[in-house]
Design a protein around this motif. Structure first.
Motif, mmCIF file in Angstrom:
data_model
loop_
_atom_site.group_PDB
_atom_site.id
_atom_site.type_symbol
_atom_site.label_atom_id
_atom_site.label_comp_id
_atom_site.label_asym_id
_atom_site.label_seq_id
_atom_site.Cartn_x
_atom_site.Cartn_y
_atom_site.Cartn_z
ATOM 1 N N PHE A 80 -4.670 3.161 -10.398
ATOM 2 C CA PHE A 80 -6.071 2.809 -9.922
ATOM 3 C C PHE A 80 -6.824 2.864 -8.532
ATOM 4 C CE2 PHE A 80 -4.821 1.139 -14.253
ATOM 5 C CZ PHE A 80 -5.778 1.850 -14.984
ATOM 6 N N TRP A 81 -5.772 2.613 -7.787
ATOM 7 C CA TRP A 81 -5.992 2.509 -6.299
ATOM 8 C C TRP A 81 -5.436 4.079 -5.573
ATOM 9 C CZ3 TRP A 81 -3.078 -1.337 -8.299
ATOM 10 C CH2 TRP A 81 -1.804 -1.574 -7.748
ATOM 11 N N SER A 82 -4.881 4.739 -6.242
ATOM 12 C CA SER A 82 -3.810 6.004 -5.595
ATOM 13 C C SER A 82 -4.708 6.754 -4.657
ATOM 14 C CB SER A 82 -3.145 6.646 -6.405
ATOM 15 O OG SER A 82 -2.430 7.651 -5.855
ATOM 16 N N ALA A 83 -4.197 7.196 -3.531
ATOM 17 C CA ALA A 83 -4.763 8.315 -2.828
ATOM 18 C C ALA A 83 -4.880 9.514 -3.504
ATOM 19 C CB ALA A 83 -4.523 8.517 -1.355
ATOM 20 N N ALA A 84 -3.702 9.885 -4.413
ATOM 21 C CA ALA A 84 -3.715 11.053 -5.216
ATOM 22 C C ALA A 84 -3.245 10.501 -6.896
ATOM 23 C CB ALA A 84 -2.180 11.789 -4.673
ATOM 24 N N ILE A 284 -1.483 -4.440 1.533
ATOM 25 C CA ILE A 284 -1.376 -5.045 0.402
ATOM 26 C C ILE A 284 -0.656 -4.369 -0.784
ATOM 27 C CG2 ILE A 284 -2.501 -6.935 -1.161
ATOM 28 C CD1 ILE A 284 -2.463 -7.447 1.747
ATOM 29 N N PHE A 285 -1.381 -3.207 -1.300
ATOM 30 C CA PHE A 285 -0.948 -2.418 -2.378
ATOM 31 C C PHE A 285 -0.681 -1.065 -2.010
ATOM 32 C CE2 PHE A 285 -3.583 -5.659 -4.370
ATOM 33 C CZ PHE A 285 -2.875 -6.263 -5.491
ATOM 34 N N GLY A 286 -0.928 -0.535 -0.767
ATOM 35 C CA GLY A 286 -0.160 0.624 -0.506
ATOM 36 C C GLY A 286 -1.267 1.681 -0.934
ATOM 37 N N VAL A 287 -0.791 3.093 -0.714
ATOM 38 C CA VAL A 287 -1.639 4.218 -0.808
ATOM 39 C C VAL A 287 -1.386 4.687 -2.355
ATOM 40 C CG1 VAL A 287 -1.868 4.804 1.390
ATOM 41 C CG2 VAL A 287 -0.037 5.867 0.106
ATOM 42 N N GLY A 288 -0.539 4.001 -3.002
ATOM 43 C CA GLY A 288 -0.207 4.573 -4.377
ATOM 44 C C GLY A 288 1.205 5.029 -4.457
ATOM 45 N N GLN A 295 1.276 17.507 -0.616
ATOM 46 C CA GLN A 295 0.925 18.718 0.130
ATOM 47 C C GLN A 295 -0.698 18.593 0.247
ATOM 48 O OE1 GLN A 295 2.442 22.090 -1.756
ATOM 49 N NE2 GLN A 295 4.688 21.523 -1.457
ATOM 50 N N GLY A 296 -1.103 18.915 1.503
ATOM 51 C CA GLY A 296 -2.507 19.031 1.784
ATOM 52 C C GLY A 296 -3.008 17.642 2.538
ATOM 53 N N PHE A 297 -2.199 16.769 2.416
ATOM 54 C CA PHE A 297 -2.451 15.364 3.083
ATOM 55 C C PHE A 297 -2.054 15.713 4.564
ATOM 56 C CE2 PHE A 297 -3.072 12.085 -0.529
ATOM 57 C CZ PHE A 297 -4.018 12.889 -1.089
ATOM 58 N N SER A 298 -2.833 15.460 5.503
ATOM 59 C CA SER A 298 -2.828 15.680 7.106
ATOM 60 C C SER A 298 -1.366 14.931 7.716
ATOM 61 C CB SER A 298 -3.894 15.499 7.659
ATOM 62 O OG SER A 298 -4.258 13.941 7.666
ATOM 63 N N SER A 311 9.898 23.408 3.054
ATOM 64 C CA SER A 311 9.709 23.402 1.360
ATOM 65 C C SER A 311 8.438 22.487 1.091
ATOM 66 C CB SER A 311 10.539 22.709 0.544
ATOM 67 O OG SER A 311 11.091 21.568 1.131
ATOM 68 N N ARG A 312 8.100 21.504 2.212
ATOM 69 C CA ARG A 312 7.106 20.489 2.024
ATOM 70 C C ARG A 312 7.163 19.674 0.960
ATOM 71 N NH1 ARG A 312 2.486 24.075 1.677
ATOM 72 N NH2 ARG A 312 1.054 22.551 1.854
ATOM 73 N N SER A 313 8.338 19.167 0.712
ATOM 74 C CA SER A 313 8.775 18.317 -0.371
ATOM 75 C C SER A 313 10.020 17.746 -0.146
ATOM 76 C CB SER A 313 8.463 18.923 -1.771
ATOM 77 O OG SER A 313 9.703 20.183 -1.748
ATOM 78 N N GLY A 314 10.392 16.738 -0.814
ATOM 79 C CA GLY A 314 11.738 16.162 -1.041
ATOM 80 C C GLY A 314 12.166 15.263 0.314
ATOM 81 N N PHE A 315 10.967 14.838 1.065
ATOM 82 C CA PHE A 315 11.109 14.008 2.127
ATOM 83 C C PHE A 315 10.545 12.700 2.223
ATOM 84 C CE2 PHE A 315 10.216 13.704 7.055
ATOM 85 C CZ PHE A 315 11.706 13.780 7.355
ATOM 86 N N HIS A 316 11.101 11.810 3.116
ATOM 87 C CA HIS A 316 10.792 10.270 3.026
ATOM 88 C C HIS A 316 11.005 9.653 4.104
ATOM 89 C CE1 HIS A 316 14.993 9.696 2.707
ATOM 90 N NE2 HIS A 316 15.018 10.561 1.637
#
Length: 418
Positions: A80-84, A284-288, A295-298, A311-316
């Protein structure tokens, strides 16, 4: 032909089914990204149908597990508040259903079944990596390391760590004989080789720390129950003292240097700083849930480029708490910390009172390993991951045992006051 329900859902009668289900689940956790949706559907097919076999026994009253499922529910609600929102909706449902599968396992599989199934599954995982895996060049480390059939040496190292730990549990806690002892010895050999080949410092340190902790706990058991708690407190204070000395007098630098790492943990400290900065945007609740590495988020694209993640994935952020802080804010951080801390403490309290509680003995070690790794890796906040499965299994086992003890106590009271 009529098949008894106990052969599927009774922990005392379903060893064959449970052994196979756990072994296959471990293989899915390792290589679901390789085999795709078929592997994930196989995982669900092993656990969710148990609800149809006996829903009362498989599910129980989940209201009693509120502290376990709260973080998963927040992950789902964050849509409900997620950026994606699309990414969060999918990942949230996957994570919550993964928690349900782990809790079903906790109610239907005993620790012996889980331990031996894990041994078999991890042996399969390591053998597959040895047969079809390869080496990977790390531009940050500046060297090659064996990653097996994974995309990261740390994942291979984590599975190898678990293989060594469960083999230790099989041999020295459960004290298995015959073919199961041979399985444990085989798993130690395979996992030990893979752990060394992976050169994962985090996994090697976590494995050594966990085994050292379990051996120290065995020494404490030689004393009376009251003395055990005093010794445990003294050991905790000693551990904190050593950590303080290591952080302030170069001990950490020497330890990392032994593995060819520098004081920045090969870029981790920079990532942590970036994560804390990102968390300030939505504290408080983060970006989701899983709505940052999209992908696509700056900002995600920038960090992928800086760390050579093609691969632009699987990272943290290589820290469970910072990752949660970014995605689900301080609320999510509080709910996850409740689980990560309560599980090892709860099992520890049980084994200090009853040294023969082998289930809590084994689960305490797993929870301790996950806690150690949580400061440098992200093992417990993703679906179809062995770390999150084991955390929620251990939590479910603790909650189920607590509920059972309360029921027995209530029945005993009623019998004495009838």
């Amino acid at each position: 032909m009529k098949i008894a329900k106990a052969g599927f859902v009774s922990p005392d009668h379903n060893f064959r089914y449970g052994f196979v289900a756990v072994a296959i689940s471990v293989f899915v956790f390792a290589y679901s990204t390789r085999f795709g949706q078929v592997a994930v559907l196989a995982y669900y097919a092993l656990w969710l149908p148990l609800v149809l076999v006996d829903y009362r026994h498989s599910l129980g009253n989940y209201a009693k597990f509120y502290w376990i499922i709260a973080f998963g529910l927040l992950a789902v609600l964050s849509v409900f508040w997620s950026a994606a929102p699309g990414v969060t909706a999918r990942a949230g449902v996957q994570y919550m259903s993964h928690i349900v599968c782990a809790l079903i396992a906790a109610r239907t599989m005993n620790v012996r079944t889980m331990t031996l199934g894990m041994l078999a599954g991890i042996c399969l995982v390591v053998l597959y990596s040895l047969a079809f895996g390869g080496y990977h060049y790390d531009p940050i480390d500046g060297g090659y390391s064996f990653v097996g059939a994974f995309a990261s040496k740390n994942l291979l190292g984590f599975f190898s760590s678990l293989g060594i730990y469960f083999a230790f549990a099989c041999l020295f806690i459960l004290r298995e004989r015959g073919v199961w002892r041979l399985l444990g010895l085989a798993c130690i050999g395979l996992s030990g080789y893979a752990l060394i080949a992976s050169q994962s410092a985090t996994s090697i340190i976590a494995t050594a720390g966990t085994l050292g902790l379990m051996i120290g706990l065995s020494v404490i058991f030689l004393f009376a129950p009251r003395t055990r708690k005093a010794l445990l407190l003294a050991g905790l204070l000693l551990g904190l003292g050593l950590a303080f000395v290591g952080l302030n007098f170069g001990g950490v630098d020497l330890l990392l240097g032994a593995f060819g790492k520098d004081a920045t943990l090969t870029g981790r400290t920079y990532l942590w700083a970036e994560g804390l900065e990102a968390a300030r945007q939505s504290p408080i609740f983060g970006v989701g849930y899983q709505a940052y590495w999209v992908q696509g988020f700056s900002e995600a694209e920038r960090l992928w480029e800086e760390f050579y993640i093609g691969s632009r994935s699987g990272f943290h952020f290589h820290n469970t708490y910072i990752e949660v802080l970014v995605e689900l804010g301080f609320v999510g951080l509080a709910l996850l910390t409740l689980i990560v801390v309560r599980v090892p403490v709860g099992h520890l309290m049980r084994i200090l009172d009853d040294r023969d509680d082998r289930a809590s003995h084994i689960m305490f070690g797993i929870a301790a390993m996950l806690l150690l790794r949580s400061f440098f890796e992200v093992d417990v906040i993703h679906p179809y991951a062995i770390g999150s499965f084991m955390l929620y299994y251990a939590a479910g086992l603790l909650a189920t045992s607590q509920s059972t003890r309360r029921l027995v106590s209530r029945q005993h009271y009623q019998a004495n006051h009838a």
